[in-house]
Design a protein around this motif. Structure first.
Motif, short mmCIF file in Angstrom:
data_model
loop_
_atom_site.label_atom_id
_atom_site.label_comp_id
_atom_site.label_asym_id
_atom_site.label_seq_id
_atom_site.Cartn_x
_atom_site.Cartn_y
_atom_site.Cartn_z
N ALA A 97 9.05 6.86 -8.61
CA ALA A 97 10.30 6.36 -8.10
C ALA A 97 10.37 4.90 -6.33
CB ALA A 97 11.47 7.05 -6.47
N SER A 98 8.77 5.43 -5.94
CA SER A 98 8.53 4.96 -5.27
C SER A 98 7.68 3.52 -5.39
CB SER A 98 7.65 5.46 -3.86
OG SER A 98 6.83 4.54 -3.09
N LEU A 99 6.96 3.51 -6.94
CA LEU A 99 5.90 2.98 -7.70
C LEU A 99 7.34 1.90 -8.06
CD1 LEU A 99 3.09 4.55 -8.64
CD2 LEU A 99 3.06 2.71 -7.11
N THR A 100 8.10 2.45 -8.86
CA THR A 100 9.14 1.72 -9.74
C THR A 100 9.97 0.49 -8.91
OG1 THR A 100 9.78 3.70 -10.56
CG2 THR A 100 11.65 2.08 -10.53
N VAL A 132 0.70 -1.34 0.29
CA VAL A 132 -0.09 -0.16 -0.13
C VAL A 132 0.99 1.35 0.04
CG1 VAL A 132 -2.25 1.42 1.14
CG2 VAL A 132 -1.87 -1.01 1.03
N ILE A 133 0.66 2.23 -0.77
CA ILE A 133 1.30 3.52 -0.62
C ILE A 133 0.65 4.42 -0.96
CG2 ILE A 133 3.02 4.91 -2.15
CD1 ILE A 133 4.20 2.06 -3.90
N SER A 134 0.62 5.02 0.17
CA SER A 134 -0.49 5.92 0.53
C SER A 134 0.35 7.09 0.40
CB SER A 134 -0.42 6.32 1.92
OG SER A 134 -1.37 5.06 2.11
N VAL A 135 -0.01 7.97 -0.36
CA VAL A 135 0.63 9.55 -0.72
C VAL A 135 0.02 10.88 -0.20
CG1 VAL A 135 1.23 11.38 -2.90
CG2 VAL A 135 0.65 8.69 -2.76
#
Length: 129
Positions: free
Chosen positions: A48-51, A31-34
């Motif tokens: 960068a985080s998704l890559t 889970v990537i929260s922004v």
């Protein structure tokens, strides 16, 4: 997918631009929260985080935009590019419910492509995270 109680977390902050990105792993799902502003200045940080997450071969990626105050086209482009880079077997969803996020994604026709969900709870339930 089995539920996992173990999770790992990392946080990236872009203070001048007002963007915080939080990455939390639950087994093979991330889970990537922004939070804050997602525009041309902060989109590279999300990219960068998704890559980095994609390099770890996740089974599922959920990008949570619940706390995003402004979503520019640069941010939308990063989401589409990440979806395109994800292997066919990777489940992908974007959580967006407010007028700053859900509305622009829907208006430009990205809701279905990005697997738009109204809440993190809904996305996690759908992916068994």
């Amino acid at each position: 997918m089995e539920r996992s109680t173990a999770s790992t977390r990392s946080i990236a902050i872009v203070p001048a631009a007002g963007c915080v990105i939080d990455e939390e792993w639950h087994g093979r799902a991330v889970v990537i929260s922004v939070a804050g502003v997602l525009d041309m200045l902060t989109a590279p940080q999300l990219e960068a985080s998704l890559t980095a997450a994609l390099a770890k071969k996740p089974a599922a990626i959920i990008v949570d935009l619940t706390d995003v105050d402004f979503l520019a086209s640069a941010g939308m482009g990063v989401l589409v590019a990440a979806r395109d880079l994800a292997d066919d077997g990777v489940r992908f969803a974007v959580v967006a419910s407010g007028p700053a996020t859900s509305r622009p994604l829907t208006l430009v026709g990205l809701a279905d492509l990005l697997g738009l969900r109204a809440s993190l709870a809904e996305a996690r339930a759908d992916f068994g995270v």
